[in-house]
Design a protein around this motif. Sequence first.
Motif, PDB file in Angstrom:
ATOM      1  N   TYR A   1       0.807  -1.212   0.000  1.00  0.00           N
ATOM      2  CA  TYR A   1       0.000   0.000   0.000  1.00  0.00           C
ATOM      3  C   TYR A   1       0.842   1.266   0.000  1.00  0.00           C
ATOM      4  N   GLY A   2       2.180   1.114   0.020  1.00  0.00           N
ATOM      5  CA  GLY A   2       3.048   2.272   0.191  1.00  0.00           C
ATOM      6  C   GLY A   2       2.787   3.394  -0.790  1.00  0.00           C
ATOM      7  N   TRP A   3       2.870   3.074  -2.082  1.00  0.00           N
ATOM      8  CA  TRP A   3       2.707   4.127  -3.080  1.00  0.00           C
ATOM      9  C   TRP A   3       1.279   4.658  -3.127  1.00  0.00           C
ATOM     10  N   LEU A   4       0.303   3.808  -2.905  1.00  0.00           N
ATOM     11  CA  LEU A   4      -1.077   4.280  -2.850  1.00  0.00           C
ATOM     12  C   LEU A   4      -1.255   5.247  -1.684  1.00  0.00           C
ATOM     13  N   ALA A   5      -0.636   4.924  -0.550  1.00  0.00           N
ATOM     14  CA  ALA A   5      -0.721   5.811   0.618  1.00  0.00           C
ATOM     15  C   ALA A   5      -0.107   7.165   0.321  1.00  0.00           C
ATOM     16  N   LEU A   6       1.068   7.189  -0.288  1.00  0.00           N
ATOM     17  CA  LEU A   6       1.725   8.461  -0.586  1.00  0.00           C
ATOM     18  C   LEU A   6       0.939   9.267  -1.622  1.00  0.00           C
ATOM     19  N   ALA A   7       0.347   8.565  -2.590  1.00  0.00           N
ATOM     20  CA  ALA A   7      -0.459   9.261  -3.588  1.00  0.00           C
ATOM     21  C   ALA A   7      -1.668   9.933  -2.937  1.00  0.00           C
ATOM     22  N   MET A   8      -2.269   9.270  -1.966  1.00  0.00           N
ATOM     23  CA  MET A   8      -3.438   9.841  -1.291  1.00  0.00           C
ATOM     24  C   MET A   8      -3.032  11.007  -0.393  1.00  0.00           C
ATOM     25  N   LEU A   9      -1.869  10.910   0.238  1.00  0.00           N
ATOM     26  CA  LEU A   9      -1.407  11.997   1.100  1.00  0.00           C
ATOM     27  C   LEU A   9      -1.099  13.248   0.279  1.00  0.00           C
ATOM     28  N   VAL A  10      -0.426  13.061  -0.858  1.00  0.00           N
ATOM     29  CA  VAL A  10      -0.125  14.202  -1.722  1.00  0.00           C
ATOM     30  C   VAL A  10      -1.409  14.731  -2.357  1.00  0.00           C
ATOM     31  N   GLY A  11      -2.307  13.823  -2.735  1.00  0.00           N
ATOM     32  CA  GLY A  11      -3.581  14.256  -3.312  1.00  0.00           C
ATOM     33  C   GLY A  11      -4.402  15.092  -2.347  1.00  0.00           C
ATOM     34  N   ALA A  12      -4.334  14.758  -1.061  1.00  0.00           N
ATOM     35  CA  ALA A  12      -5.061  15.536  -0.059  1.00  0.00           C
ATOM     36  C   ALA A  12      -4.547  16.970  -0.016  1.00  0.00           C
ATOM     37  N   GLU A  13      -3.241  17.152  -0.218  1.00  0.00           N
ATOM     38  CA  GLU A  13      -2.680  18.501  -0.250  1.00  0.00           C
ATOM     39  C   GLU A  13      -3.227  19.288  -1.434  1.00  0.00           C
ATOM     40  N   LEU A  14      -3.305  18.629  -2.589  1.00  0.00           N
ATOM     41  CA  LEU A  14      -3.762  19.309  -3.800  1.00  0.00           C
ATOM     42  C   LEU A  14      -5.249  19.629  -3.751  1.00  0.00           C
ATOM     43  N   LEU A  15      -6.010  18.808  -3.023  1.00  0.00           N
ATOM     44  CA  LEU A  15      -7.466  18.994  -2.962  1.00  0.00           C
ATOM     45  C   LEU A  15      -7.921  19.540  -1.615  1.00  0.00           C
ATOM     46  N   PHE A  16      -7.029  20.272  -0.925  1.00  0.00           N
ATOM     47  CA  PHE A  16      -7.343  20.685   0.446  1.00  0.00           C
ATOM     48  C   PHE A  16      -8.565  21.590   0.525  1.00  0.00           C
ATOM     49  N   VAL A  17      -8.905  22.300  -0.568  1.00  0.00           N
ATOM     50  CA  VAL A  17     -10.059  23.200  -0.518  1.00  0.00           C
ATOM     51  C   VAL A  17     -11.370  22.415  -0.540  1.00  0.00           C
ATOM     52  N   ILE A  18     -11.314  21.156  -0.963  1.00  0.00           N
ATOM     53  CA  ILE A  18     -12.525  20.326  -0.984  1.00  0.00           C
ATOM     54  C   ILE A  18     -12.482  19.459   0.266  1.00  0.00           C
ATOM     55  N   TRP A  19     -12.983  19.982   1.354  1.00  0.00           N
ATOM     56  CA  TRP A  19     -12.823  19.345   2.658  1.00  0.00           C
ATOM     57  C   TRP A  19     -13.360  17.920   2.703  1.00  0.00           C
ATOM     58  N   PHE A  20     -14.546  17.720   2.153  1.00  0.00           N
ATOM     59  CA  PHE A  20     -15.174  16.398   2.280  1.00  0.00           C
ATOM     60  C   PHE A  20     -14.443  15.344   1.449  1.00  0.00           C
ATOM     61  N   VAL A  21     -13.523  15.758   0.578  1.00  0.00           N
ATOM     62  CA  VAL A  21     -12.697  14.821  -0.174  1.00  0.00           C
ATOM     63  C   VAL A  21     -11.299  14.725   0.432  1.00  0.00           C
ATOM     64  N   ALA A  22     -10.709  15.881   0.735  1.00  0.00           N
ATOM     65  CA  ALA A  22      -9.317  15.927   1.189  1.00  0.00           C
ATOM     66  C   ALA A  22      -9.117  15.276   2.554  1.00  0.00           C
ATOM     67  N   VAL A  23     -10.003  15.551   3.505  1.00  0.00           N
ATOM     68  CA  VAL A  23      -9.824  15.018   4.857  1.00  0.00           C
ATOM     69  C   VAL A  23      -9.895  13.489   4.876  1.00  0.00           C
ATOM     70  N   PRO A  24     -10.938  12.870   4.287  1.00  0.00           N
ATOM     71  CA  PRO A  24     -10.953  11.394   4.254  1.00  0.00           C
ATOM     72  C   PRO A  24      -9.768  10.815   3.488  1.00  0.00           C
ATOM     73  N   MET A  25      -9.342  11.485   2.413  1.00  0.00           N
ATOM     74  CA  MET A  25      -8.201  10.997   1.637  1.00  0.00           C
ATOM     75  C   MET A  25      -6.928  11.020   2.477  1.00  0.00           C
ATOM     76  N   TRP A  26      -6.739  12.086   3.243  1.00  0.00           N
ATOM     77  CA  TRP A  26      -5.557  12.210   4.098  1.00  0.00           C
ATOM     78  C   TRP A  26      -5.556  11.130   5.184  1.00  0.00           C
ATOM     79  N   LEU A  27      -6.695  10.942   5.830  1.00  0.00           N
ATOM     80  CA  LEU A  27      -6.791   9.924   6.880  1.00  0.00           C
ATOM     81  C   LEU A  27      -6.575   8.521   6.316  1.00  0.00           C
ATOM     82  N   ALA A  28      -7.159   8.258   5.147  1.00  0.00           N
ATOM     83  CA  ALA A  28      -6.985   6.943   4.522  1.00  0.00           C
ATOM     84  C   ALA A  28      -5.527   6.717   4.135  1.00  0.00           C
ATOM     85  N   GLY A  29      -4.856   7.776   3.684  1.00  0.00           N
ATOM     86  CA  GLY A  29      -3.447   7.657   3.340  1.00  0.00           C
ATOM     87  C   GLY A  29      -2.594   7.285   4.543  1.00  0.00           C
TER      88      GLY A  29
END
Length: 217
Positions: free
Chosen positions: A86-114
């Motif tokens: 899951y390593g690369w998937l986790a990092l992709a989700m963590l970086v994606g959360a940064e890019l989508l931080f303005v969309i709270w309902f997407v970014a927060v779950p993505m960050w936690l899942a990462g």
Amino acid sequence: MTTHTDLHPLARSYLDRLADAARVLPPEDARELVADITDHLAQALPVTAGEAEARTALDRLGTPQELVTAAGGPVPTPAGRARTSYGWLALAMLVGAELLFVIWFVAVPMWLAGLVLLSLSAWSAREKLLGLLVLGTGFPVVLLTTAYASFAAYECTGGAQETVVQADGTATTTTLDATCSSLGAVPPAWLQAVFIALALAYLALQAWTVWRLSRQR
């Protein structure tokens, strides 16, 4: 320089397995490990050695995976336990959360899942710690950065009462509407320079982390 053809057949087989296992190391480290073990076997295991003697020498050396782990490779997963990647998937989700931080309902779950996937991955403890400290903190850092950059002080005027005396002597009292304007709260130039330098340094650290982890795979 020692070549495979100068070695005992069992030593050649061992080195082939070592080269395969060493792929998880950085290329330079992998080449150095294989070269060191090749030279060691050339001295410790003559071509004319019997099979029992050869196996004893290789057993003393340890398995190829053990040598790779000692050289800084990931700890092997115990037998019978599924190896998750899951390593690369986790990092992709963590970086994606940064890019989508303005969309709270997407970014927060993505960050936690990462963060969860990073902890469950088959990466080594050192790789997980590196990903957590650098990329896992990216989402909170982006939020704090945005909050600081958008901070503004407001000045409000009005809101007081005004009394007007008419010609006939009557007085009329009215309440003025309050008017607020942004002052911008612009920090001094030196503080802006420090802030920009820190932001760029953090982005460089994140880029270096991704590059470093990519060399480990």
